[in-house]
Write a protein that holds these residues in place. Structure first.
Motif, PDB file in Angstrom:
ATOM      1  N   GLY A  79      45.118  36.507  49.143  1.00  0.00           N
ATOM      2  CA  GLY A  79      44.260  36.222  47.991  1.00  0.00           C
ATOM      3  C   GLY A  79      44.361  37.315  46.939  1.00  0.00           C
ATOM      4  N   GLU A  80      43.882  37.020  45.753  1.00  0.00           N
ATOM      5  CA  GLU A  80      43.865  37.986  44.640  1.00  0.00           C
ATOM      6  C   GLU A  80      42.523  37.863  43.932  1.00  0.00           C
ATOM      7  OE1 GLU A  80      47.248  36.716  42.273  1.00  0.00           O
ATOM      8  OE2 GLU A  80      48.591  36.945  43.970  1.00  0.00           O
ATOM      9  N   TYR A  81      42.159  38.880  43.154  1.00  0.00           N
ATOM     10  CA  TYR A  81      40.886  38.800  42.421  1.00  0.00           C
ATOM     11  C   TYR A  81      40.892  39.594  41.120  1.00  0.00           C
ATOM     12  CZ  TYR A  81      40.729  42.079  46.390  1.00  0.00           C
ATOM     13  OH  TYR A  81      41.064  42.982  47.360  1.00  0.00           O
ATOM     14  N   GLY A 107      41.360  34.688  33.203  1.00  0.00           N
ATOM     15  CA  GLY A 107      42.275  33.770  32.520  1.00  0.00           C
ATOM     16  C   GLY A 107      43.471  33.363  33.348  1.00  0.00           C
ATOM     17  N   CYS A 108      43.525  33.782  34.624  1.00  0.00           N
ATOM     18  CA  CYS A 108      44.587  33.295  35.518  1.00  0.00           C
ATOM     19  C   CYS A 108      43.943  32.643  36.745  1.00  0.00           C
ATOM     20  CB  CYS A 108      45.533  34.427  35.912  1.00  0.00           C
ATOM     21  SG  CYS A 108      47.188  33.862  36.379  1.00  0.00           S
ATOM     22  N   GLY A 109      42.606  32.580  36.760  1.00  0.00           N
ATOM     23  CA  GLY A 109      41.916  31.891  37.861  1.00  0.00           C
ATOM     24  C   GLY A 109      41.940  32.629  39.187  1.00  0.00           C
ATOM     25  N   HIS A 110      42.120  33.960  39.156  1.00  0.00           N
ATOM     26  CA  HIS A 110      42.213  34.680  40.429  1.00  0.00           C
ATOM     27  C   HIS A 110      40.859  34.759  41.148  1.00  0.00           C
ATOM     28  CE1 HIS A 110      46.213  36.878  39.267  1.00  0.00           C
ATOM     29  NE2 HIS A 110      46.290  35.563  39.169  1.00  0.00           N
ATOM     30  N   ASN A 111      39.755  34.469  40.449  1.00  0.00           N
ATOM     31  CA  ASN A 111      38.467  34.373  41.152  1.00  0.00           C
ATOM     32  C   ASN A 111      38.524  33.229  42.166  1.00  0.00           C
ATOM     33  OD1 ASN A 111      38.491  32.583  38.799  1.00  0.00           O
ATOM     34  ND2 ASN A 111      36.378  32.073  39.321  1.00  0.00           N
ATOM     35  N   ALA A 144      45.467  43.750  41.831  1.00  0.00           N
ATOM     36  CA  ALA A 144      46.484  44.109  40.833  1.00  0.00           C
ATOM     37  C   ALA A 144      47.738  43.245  40.877  1.00  0.00           C
ATOM     38  CB  ALA A 144      46.852  45.582  40.991  1.00  0.00           C
ATOM     39  N   GLU A 145      47.560  41.919  40.815  1.00  0.00           N
ATOM     40  CA  GLU A 145      48.754  41.062  40.692  1.00  0.00           C
ATOM     41  C   GLU A 145      49.276  41.139  39.259  1.00  0.00           C
ATOM     42  OE1 GLU A 145      51.446  38.023  39.857  1.00  0.00           O
ATOM     43  OE2 GLU A 145      49.456  37.938  39.003  1.00  0.00           O
ATOM     44  N   GLU A 146      48.353  41.223  38.306  1.00  0.00           N
ATOM     45  CA  GLU A 146      48.741  41.186  36.887  1.00  0.00           C
ATOM     46  C   GLU A 146      49.364  42.520  36.467  1.00  0.00           C
ATOM     47  OE1 GLU A 146      48.763  38.529  35.301  1.00  0.00           O
ATOM     48  OE2 GLU A 146      47.272  37.210  36.206  1.00  0.00           O
ATOM     49  N   GLY A 147      50.687  42.585  36.529  1.00  0.00           N
ATOM     50  CA  GLY A 147      51.392  43.776  36.068  1.00  0.00           C
ATOM     51  C   GLY A 147      51.242  44.991  36.968  1.00  0.00           C
ATOM     52  N   TRP A 169      48.598  30.616  47.373  1.00  0.00           N
ATOM     53  CA  TRP A 169      48.555  29.534  46.376  1.00  0.00           C
ATOM     54  C   TRP A 169      48.350  30.149  45.019  1.00  0.00           C
ATOM     55  CZ3 TRP A 169      44.317  27.455  43.336  1.00  0.00           C
ATOM     56  CH2 TRP A 169      43.118  28.183  43.423  1.00  0.00           C
ATOM     57  N   HIS A 170      48.482  29.326  43.981  1.00  0.00           N
ATOM     58  CA  HIS A 170      48.092  29.768  42.648  1.00  0.00           C
ATOM     59  C   HIS A 170      47.444  28.620  41.891  1.00  0.00           C
ATOM     60  CE1 HIS A 170      47.967  31.674  38.768  1.00  0.00           C
ATOM     61  NE2 HIS A 170      48.153  32.813  39.403  1.00  0.00           N
ATOM     62  N   PRO A 171      46.395  28.912  41.109  1.00  0.00           N
ATOM     63  CA  PRO A 171      45.812  27.873  40.249  1.00  0.00           C
ATOM     64  C   PRO A 171      46.878  27.244  39.359  1.00  0.00           C
ATOM     65  CG  PRO A 171      44.386  29.801  40.288  1.00  0.00           C
ATOM     66  CD  PRO A 171      45.663  30.184  40.994  1.00  0.00           C
TER      67      PRO A 171
HETATM   68 ZN   LIG Z   1      47.909  34.603  38.378  1.00  0.00          ZN
END
Ligand SMILES: [Zn+2]
Length: 473
Positions: A79-81, A107-111, A144-147, A169-171
């Motif tokens: 998971g990511e957040y 804005g990437c739906g990581h919640n 920290a998936e984003e960059g 998974w990803h949104p």
């Molecule tokens: Zn994402």
């Protein structure tokens, strides 16, 4: 139909708790390596569910893992957040309206990403106990998936060493199996040093670092014609050397993002960009140094796991969106261009379906989509563990990634239904692997086929460390 299996009932029982978790994370958007409150929320949920918890994975304070079960194979659900800057937006509101505060938003739906993955892991934990079977399930809370490439650091530190298969998974706008196309990517800072001088009185004594940056960019732009067509290079000037045009700029810095289909194509491209930088330094009599900031690998697919996940999806059916969800999605689609919607269908390899604001079918496993030209740090996990990812329909078809529309829908009835649906898909895939050791063997054989001749090389230089931030006061 969505509840005929025990594992799906175990997901549904958790509905309210996990919508609550996703909503709380949405309310506290935190960017890469700063996810202290979000991590605490995920840890509290792991405790409540009775997982054995490991913190500070790979020395990153916002990475957390929970494990349940005994013996048997180890299934990781990732998971990511983390959130994004500049994408604050009111929930479910189909017009741009930032919320008061620091401008961050999901804005990437990581919640939803973190919440669905933890929900799936918790359901699998109860399924293992109810069926008295050996096997361990882990939820990895990955920051920290984003960059930030956190998973690449976690792979480097061996966090996934004993894992048998990984699921994530990803949104998305559609429901289906992710087609494992993403680019390997690295970010490198090039710093030029010259000599300051009066730009009118003694220009011949100055050596401009800013000239060097400009010449480097020109050189790289000429290179584009002669590189693989799916490679990508972009840059941002971080330091122009000052604001005074009458001073020859003694320092300048440019950040390059270099992406290629896989690491084998990325390495030579990086070397060519370095040569252009050296050429620019030679032309301007400046010096240049470079520093890698982050790097991630391309995604590797896994056919047996993809087939198993697709099987779970087709049994489950598409997400159960209702008329109210569709009416809300139509309002979001009204803010998009027809090209946004067309290209969303093109990306997954489907024909445009008019008057269909929300996904109402499963993307066929053999649909030939246009490759995703972004990058993800799940790529590094897929190089060390057989990995499969779902795409979960959580927003109106055509919604651009990293947009206010995506933030808005990530706390809405659409996002919630999509999250529970994809949690069922992941949990059912895990259960299939736990019931059927031959699936894990086949996944490992497929992984070996893809990596034997071309083993993983971590794209992060050994001296690059995760850019950990202190918690905000
Ligand atoms: Zn994402």
């Amino acid at each position: 139909m969505q509840n005929e299996d025990q594992i799906w009932r175990l997901v549904d029982e958790r509905r309210d708790d996990y919508i609550g978790l996703a909503d709380r994370i949405w309310e506290m958007p935190e960017i890469a390596y700063n996810e202290y409150k979000s991590t605490a929320e995920h840890k509290a949920m792991l405790e409540k569910e009775g997982f054995r918890i490991s913190e500070n994975l790979a020395g990153i304070p916002t990475a957390v893992m929970g494990e349940a079960g005994e013996g048997g194979p180890i299934i990781a659900i990732l998971g990511e957040y983390d959130a994004l800057p500049g994408l604050s937006q009111e929930a479910a509101h189909p017009e741009p309206k930032p919320r008061p505060g620091d401008g961050m938003g999901h804005g990437c739906g990581h919640n939803l990403l973190g919440s669905a993955s933890l929900m799936a892991a918790a359901a699998v934990k109860d399924w293992l106990a109810a069926n008295n079977l050996p096997g361990r399930v882990r939820y990895y809370g990955c920051p920290a998936e984003e960059g930030g490439a956190a998973k690449a650091f976690m792979v480097r530190e061996g966090c996934f060493e004993d894992v048998d298969i990984a699921i994530s998974w990803h949104p998305a706008g559609f429901s289906g199996v992710n087609d494992a196309m993403s680019l390997a990517n690295t970010r490198i800072d090039f710093s030029f040093t010259g000599r300051a001088s009066h730009a009118a009185a003694s220009p011949h004594l100055g050596r401009s670092a800013l000239d060097a940056v400009e010449l480097m960019n020109v050189g790289v732009n000429y290179m584009r014609e002669h590189m693989p067509s799916d490679a990508r290079i972009h840059y941002a000037i971080l330091d122009t050397g000052g604001v005074a045009p009458n001073v020859v700029q003694a320092t300048a810095k440019v950040r390059y993002a270099i992406r290629a289909r896989d690491l084998t194509e990325l390495w030579p491209l990086i070397e060519r960009v370095k040569k252009v930088a050296e050429g620019a330094a030679l032309m301007t009599e400046t010096t240049v140094t470079h520093k890698v900031i982050s790097a991630v690998s391309n995604l590797l697919g896994n056919t047996p796991l993809e087939k198993a996940m697709y099987g779970a999806l087709t049994r489950l059916g598409p997400p159960p969106f209702d008329a109210e969800d569709k009416a809300l999605a139509e309002k979001f689609q009204a803010t998009l261009s027809p090209e946004d919607i067309r290209s969303a269908y093109r990306r997954v390899g489907m024909k445009v379906k008019p008057n269909t604001p929300l996904c109402d079918e499963i993307v066929p496993i053999d649909a030939r989509g246009a490759p995703m030209m972004g990058s993800t740090d799940v790529g590094d996990v897929s190089w060390v563990v057989p990995t499969v990812q779902a795409r979960g329909a959580t927003y109106a078809i055509g919604t651009p990634g990293h947009s206010w529309q995506l933030t808005a829908q990530s706390k809405s009835s659409i996002g919630n239904k999509g999250m529970i649906h994809v949690a069922k898909v992941m949990a059912a895939t895990a259960v299939e692997a736990l019931q059927n050791p031959a699936l894990i063997d086949a996944a490992k054989a497929d992984y070996r086929d893809r990596t034997d001749a071309n083993p993983y090389v971590c794209p992060l230089p050994t001296d690059v460390m995760p850019p950990i931030r202190k918690p905000a006061a």
